[in-house]
Design a protein around this motif. Structure first.
Motif, short mmCIF file in Angstrom:
data_model
loop_
_atom_site.label_atom_id
_atom_site.label_comp_id
_atom_site.label_asym_id
_atom_site.label_seq_id
_atom_site.Cartn_x
_atom_site.Cartn_y
_atom_site.Cartn_z
N ALA A 11 5.54 -14.30 -1.01
CA ALA A 11 5.11 -13.07 -1.08
C ALA A 11 4.33 -12.70 -2.35
CB ALA A 11 6.25 -12.05 -0.98
N GLN A 12 4.88 -13.27 -3.45
CA GLN A 12 3.99 -13.03 -4.63
C GLN A 12 2.51 -13.54 -4.64
OE1 GLN A 12 6.64 -15.06 -7.43
NE2 GLN A 12 6.84 -13.33 -8.56
N ASP A 13 2.41 -14.85 -4.06
CA ASP A 13 1.10 -15.37 -3.92
C ASP A 13 0.14 -14.57 -2.97
OD1 ASP A 13 1.95 -17.17 -5.67
OD2 ASP A 13 1.21 -18.88 -4.50
N VAL A 14 0.85 -13.82 -1.85
CA VAL A 14 0.22 -12.76 -1.12
C VAL A 14 -0.47 -11.78 -1.70
CG1 VAL A 14 0.37 -11.17 0.82
CG2 VAL A 14 1.43 -13.55 1.14
N LEU A 15 0.16 -11.11 -2.62
CA LEU A 15 -0.19 -10.10 -3.38
C LEU A 15 -1.26 -10.47 -4.65
CD1 LEU A 15 2.78 -7.41 -4.02
CD2 LEU A 15 1.27 -7.68 -2.27
N SER A 16 -0.94 -11.78 -5.11
CA SER A 16 -1.94 -12.22 -5.97
C SER A 16 -3.18 -12.52 -5.56
CB SER A 16 -1.41 -13.52 -6.73
OG SER A 16 -2.30 -14.24 -7.72
N TYR A 17 -3.27 -13.14 -4.17
CA TYR A 17 -4.52 -13.47 -3.75
C TYR A 17 -5.16 -12.47 -2.94
CZ TYR A 17 -3.25 -18.48 -4.40
OH TYR A 17 -2.74 -19.65 -4.89
N SER A 18 -4.61 -11.41 -2.43
CA SER A 18 -5.16 -10.23 -1.90
C SER A 18 -5.50 -8.98 -2.80
CB SER A 18 -4.14 -9.40 -1.00
OG SER A 18 -2.93 -9.09 -1.64
N LYS A 19 -5.27 -9.42 -4.34
CA LYS A 19 -5.55 -8.76 -5.27
C LYS A 19 -4.84 -7.17 -5.21
CE LYS A 19 -9.64 -10.94 -6.57
NZ LYS A 19 -9.52 -12.03 -5.70
N GLU A 20 -3.66 -6.98 -4.45
CA GLU A 20 -2.94 -5.98 -4.41
C GLU A 20 -1.98 -6.06 -5.51
OE1 GLU A 20 -3.52 -3.68 -2.67
OE2 GLU A 20 -4.97 -4.37 -1.07
N HIS A 21 -2.21 -5.50 -6.90
CA HIS A 21 -1.43 -5.91 -7.86
C HIS A 21 -0.36 -4.49 -8.16
CE1 HIS A 21 -3.02 -9.49 -8.99
NE2 HIS A 21 -4.14 -9.10 -8.96
N ALA A 22 -0.61 -3.46 -7.46
CA ALA A 22 0.17 -2.08 -7.74
C ALA A 22 1.71 -2.38 -7.42
CB ALA A 22 -0.39 -1.21 -7.00
N ALA A 23 1.90 -3.36 -6.38
CA ALA A 23 3.19 -3.32 -6.03
C ALA A 23 3.83 -4.51 -6.85
CB ALA A 23 3.46 -3.51 -4.43
N HIS A 24 5.19 -4.68 -6.70
CA HIS A 24 5.97 -5.56 -7.52
C HIS A 24 7.00 -6.02 -6.42
CE1 HIS A 24 8.57 -7.56 -10.46
NE2 HIS A 24 9.60 -6.93 -9.72
N ILE A 25 7.15 -7.56 -6.49
CA ILE A 25 8.11 -8.21 -5.65
C ILE A 25 9.14 -8.42 -6.34
CG2 ILE A 25 8.43 -10.34 -4.32
CD1 ILE A 25 6.11 -8.75 -3.23
N SER A 26 10.30 -7.84 -5.83
CA SER A 26 11.59 -8.07 -6.69
C SER A 26 12.37 -9.14 -5.75
CB SER A 26 12.28 -6.72 -6.61
OG SER A 26 12.48 -6.22 -5.31
N MET A 27 13.35 -9.64 -6.60
CA MET A 27 14.15 -10.93 -5.81
C MET A 27 15.29 -10.18 -5.16
SD MET A 27 14.42 -13.60 -8.93
CE MET A 27 13.03 -14.52 -9.36
N ILE A 28 15.85 -10.62 -4.09
CA ILE A 28 16.75 -10.42 -3.52
C ILE A 28 17.62 -11.44 -2.71
CG2 ILE A 28 15.57 -9.89 -1.46
CD1 ILE A 28 17.78 -7.60 -0.83
N ASP A 29 18.97 -11.68 -2.94
CA ASP A 29 19.67 -12.90 -2.00
C ASP A 29 19.76 -12.62 -0.58
OD1 ASP A 29 22.29 -14.29 -1.35
OD2 ASP A 29 21.56 -15.42 -3.12
N SER A 30 19.87 -13.53 0.20
CA SER A 30 19.76 -13.15 1.62
C SER A 30 21.12 -12.71 2.22
CB SER A 30 19.69 -14.58 2.48
OG SER A 30 20.67 -15.60 2.10
N LYS A 31 22.19 -12.95 1.31
CA LYS A 31 23.42 -12.51 1.62
C LYS A 31 23.62 -10.76 1.61
CE LYS A 31 26.10 -16.51 -0.21
NZ LYS A 31 27.03 -17.05 -1.35
N GLU A 43 0.84 -1.31 0.15
CA GLU A 43 0.02 0.03 0.11
C GLU A 43 0.57 1.22 -0.17
OE1 GLU A 43 -2.61 -0.59 3.29
OE2 GLU A 43 -3.87 -2.04 2.72
N ILE A 44 2.15 1.16 0.37
CA ILE A 44 2.85 2.29 0.34
C ILE A 44 4.30 2.37 -0.53
CG2 ILE A 44 2.14 2.92 2.80
CD1 ILE A 44 4.71 1.58 3.88
N GLN A 45 4.57 0.87 -1.26
CA GLN A 45 5.73 0.76 -1.79
C GLN A 45 5.29 0.21 -3.15
OE1 GLN A 45 8.65 -0.31 1.88
NE2 GLN A 45 8.70 -1.34 -0.16
N ARG A 46 6.06 0.55 -4.33
CA ARG A 46 5.79 0.12 -5.65
C ARG A 46 6.62 -1.15 -5.65
NH1 ARG A 46 3.42 2.96 -10.00
NH2 ARG A 46 2.98 5.01 -9.61
#
Length: 288
Positions: free
Chosen positions: A221-241, A170-173
């Protein structure tokens, strides 16, 4: 059946309380941290004398993985020493003791699901403190259920991973989420009902209870946004390191639930199915 429910206001504790109150065979005595300090033996003794429980379910825990690295004594006190005191008190009055543990007792170095017989090797203080709680439980009483679970989501006052992703959307793209940690998301409603089925048996010991299936944090996280219909944000990949945290986490901590399946003849539904259902319920309530 008199059940002392400790940690009754947490995400899992509140769900257990709701289900217990719906079943007339149980009389539930819910205690939260303002009512009972589990680090004080005198308070434990008072509550046990008053309630006279037949079953003790301990949902109270120190769960801040990051903070545990800087205050390890507190994590060990709550998850370890206090668990020992509760297990001993349960044994003294002849009550069954239920302790919830975690996938974080494993190091994540294998690539197949961990069974109840897999050797623990925690990477962080939180995992160490929960494993200590397991060892104290086994030493303190013979009538115990140790339930290892992971990646909980569900109704509750405390924000879980699902809540945080929805809030951030709701606050980040763009929301960076780790790709190289894999586990089993678990719905508290399913975990609570499985727990209540388990305590009616005499098949004491250690159980792994998680929803079917596995996911990376990124996929979750991708499925959370998909099922909650919050499509405005984009989930980007990051390595734990490169992610800024101090506590090491297992890269693969999927739990094998075969023992529970052998005892009850069923397994918990797939996490995706339950996540979809949960987010639909949350969305409906918001619309009200």
């Amino acid at each position: 059946m008199r059940i002392l429910l400790i940690g009754s206001e947490g995400t899992l504790g509140s769900e257990l309380q709701r289900q217990l109150k719906q079943n007339k065979q149980y009389t539930v005595f819910p205690y939260h941290k303002k009512m009972l300090d589990i680090t004080l033996n005198e308070e434990i003794d008072k509550v046990f004398f008053k309630v006279k429980p037949q079953i003790v379910i301990n949902c109270a825990a120190y769960t801040d993985v990051e903070k545990a690295e800087v205050e390890p004594a507190k994590a060990i006190l709550v998850n370890g020493t206090a668990t020992k005191n509760l297990a001993e008190a349960s044994d003294k009055v002849g009550a069954i003791f239920v302790y919830f543990s975690t996938d974080y007792i494993f190091d994540g170095e294998q690539n197949v699901p961990y069974t109840e017989k897999s050797k623990p090797n925690p990477l962080n203080v939180y995992g160490e403190s929960k494993w200590l709680g397991e060892k104290y439980t086994i030493e303190s009483t013979a009538r115990y259920f140790i339930i290892r679970t992971s990646w909980l989501f569900g109704r509750g006052e405390k924000k879980d991973f699902v809540d945080k992703i929805v809030d951030l959307s709701e606050i980040q793209r763009e929301i960076p989420v780790i790709t190289d940690q894999i586990g089993s998301p678990t719905y508290t409603m399913d975990l609570a009902s499985a727990t209540l089925a388990l305590i009616l048996t005499n098949n004491f010991g250690i159980y792994h209870i998680v929803n079917k299936g596995a996911a990376s944090r990124y996929t979750f996280a991708q499925d959370v946004l998909s099922y909650s219909k919050e499509h405005a944000a984009h989930i980007s990949m990051i390595d734990s390191k490169v992610y800024p945290h101090s506590a090491r986490r297992p890269k693969y901590s999927v739990l094998d639930c075969q023992r529970f399946l052998d005892v009850f003849g069923y397994e918990l539904p797939n996490w995706r199915e339950r996540l979809s259902q949960y987010l639909k319920e949350v969305s409906t309530k918001k619309e009200w």
